[in-house]
Design an enzyme around this catalytic site. Structure first.
Site, mmCIF file in Angstrom:
data_model
loop_
_atom_site.group_PDB
_atom_site.id
_atom_site.type_symbol
_atom_site.label_atom_id
_atom_site.label_comp_id
_atom_site.label_asym_id
_atom_site.label_seq_id
_atom_site.Cartn_x
_atom_site.Cartn_y
_atom_site.Cartn_z
ATOM 1 N N CYS A 137 -48.230 -21.406 -43.547
ATOM 2 C CA CYS A 137 -49.768 -21.210 -43.191
ATOM 3 C C CYS A 137 -50.373 -20.001 -43.278
ATOM 4 O O CYS A 137 -50.282 -18.901 -42.592
ATOM 5 C CB CYS A 137 -49.543 -21.636 -41.435
ATOM 6 S SG CYS A 137 -51.342 -21.680 -40.797
ATOM 7 N N CYS A 140 -52.766 -19.033 -39.928
ATOM 8 C CA CYS A 140 -51.990 -18.546 -39.015
ATOM 9 C C CYS A 140 -51.517 -17.140 -39.254
ATOM 10 O O CYS A 140 -51.677 -16.280 -38.208
ATOM 11 C CB CYS A 140 -50.695 -19.381 -38.590
ATOM 12 S SG CYS A 140 -50.748 -21.001 -39.074
ATOM 13 N N ASP A 141 -51.009 -16.927 -40.423
ATOM 14 C CA ASP A 141 -50.380 -15.754 -40.777
ATOM 15 C C ASP A 141 -51.001 -14.615 -41.354
ATOM 16 O O ASP A 141 -50.662 -13.544 -41.474
ATOM 17 C CB ASP A 141 -48.877 -16.009 -41.186
ATOM 18 C CG ASP A 141 -48.100 -16.901 -40.555
ATOM 19 O OD1 ASP A 141 -48.326 -16.793 -39.129
ATOM 20 O OD2 ASP A 141 -47.200 -17.457 -40.774
#
Ligand code: NAP
Length: 315
Positions: A137, A140-141
């Site tokens: 992701c 997200c990261d």
């Protein structure tokens, strides 16, 4: 053993992604008692998407914002949203029983909108370094990978779109693809090719992801020459496709051998009253727009289906 609480509804929707939330809007607006069950936050894959540019009506909107808009629409006509991690769906006469462990939701109509999950590469290091440089992701990261040189594995829309997205943090992103041609939409390809921070390793597969407590390199093999080499990487983002979240209906004989749920044009499976919509369904185009289309058809068809049932049999 304590008895499970049984909760009755006209329509139970499993999964609050764009498809599920649209089905909730349509079913509740037809005055059906509608419950939507979700184990995470409402939004599905939208929550992992930075910007959506191909949902009509919005030239560009962030995934989480669009998810929130969908949620407001889904709840506007009285649908109920509950937390639940569904373990199985079984059939009992006209009813379907949706078991979440502590509670069972019982309804003549169940709409499965459980989406899909990321396929794993299945190479050494992938599991061990997950969360330590291996990610599925970018949204997200990505922030944690500032000023690094990253690899992205895959050649579809996700790999190319997310790879390009990562260049706002990373110094360089190398997309490693097993062929010499991308599968991604042309507009995403054009953007990636025009981005000076994006590079490509063609005809190449990843054989392992290496590092002690963080990703340091990937071992790659050129599929044409069979040459093996080590490629330095400060992070590896894996986008090699998706697989259906259809375990909960595995015993109902409604899926392909790969697990995609088969439906007709009304989103009906072969089990009367059991519908499937969105990414979990066997279909050609997995997009927010098509999930919304599926959800509206299923929500409306649920109403039509319920009209055909003898109310005596539902008592
Ligand atoms: P995908 O379209 O199935 O692409 C997967 C890619 O991974 C393909 O390029 C495939 O190579 C490669 N691959 C598969 N297994 C591999 C392996 N074991 N080793 C190395 N490479 C492997 O999956 P996706 O990109 O995740 O997209 C999923 C769905 O979401 C698609 O329907 C897509 O259109 C949609 N989506 C749309 C958008 C958008 O509209 N902006 C964004 C993201 C996703 P081959 O090409 O050789 O098969």
């Amino acid at each position: 053993m304590s008895e499970k609480t049984i909760i009755k509804a006209d329509v139970v929707i499993i999964g609050a992604g764009p498809g599920g939330m649209t089905a909730a809007l349509y079913a509740s607006r037809s005055n059906l008692k509608t419950i939507i069950i979700e184990k995470g936050a409402p939004g599905g894959e939208l929550l992992n998407t930075a910007d959506v540019e191909n949902y009509p009506g919005f030239t560009k909107i962030s995934g989480p914002e669009l998810a929130d808009n969908f949620y407001q629409s889904a709840m506007a006509f009285g649908a109920e949203h509950v937390y639940g991690d569904v373990e199985s769906v079984t059939v009992d006469g006209l009813y379907k029983m949706v078991d979440t462990g502590s509670k069972v939701y019982q309804a003549p109509v169940v709409i499965v909108a459980t989406g899909a999950y990321n396929r794993k590469l299945g190479v050494p290091g992938e599991e061990q370094l997950s969360g330590q440089g291996v990610s599925f992701c970018a949204v997200c990261d990505g922030f944690f990978f500032r000023n690094r040189e990253l690899v992205v594995i895959g050649g579809g829309d996700s790999a190319v779109e997310e790879g390009t997205y990562l260049t706002q943090f990373a110094d360089k992103v190398t997309i490693i693809h097993r062929r010499d041609e991308l599968r991604a939409q042309q507009i995403l390809q054009d953007r990636a090719f025009a981005n000076p921070k994006v590079d490509f390793l063609w005809d190449t597969v990843v054989e392992s992801i290496n590092g002690e407590n963080a990703v340091e390199s990937v071992t790659v093999r050129n599929v044409k020459t069979d040459a093996v080499s080590e490629f330095p990487a400060g992070g590896a983002f894996i986008y090699v496709g998706i697989l259906p979240n259809s375990e909960i209906v595995a015993d109902l004989n409604v899926t392909t051998p790969d697990g995609w749920i088969k439906t007709n044009d009304f989103m009906e499976t072969e089990v009367p009253g059991l519908f499937a919509i969105g990414d979990v369904r066997l279909k050609h185009l997995r997009q927010v727009a098509t999930a919304v289309g599926d959800g509206s058809i299923a929500g409306q068809r649920a109403y039509d289906y319920l009209q055909t049932l003898d109310p005596e049999l539902l008592k």
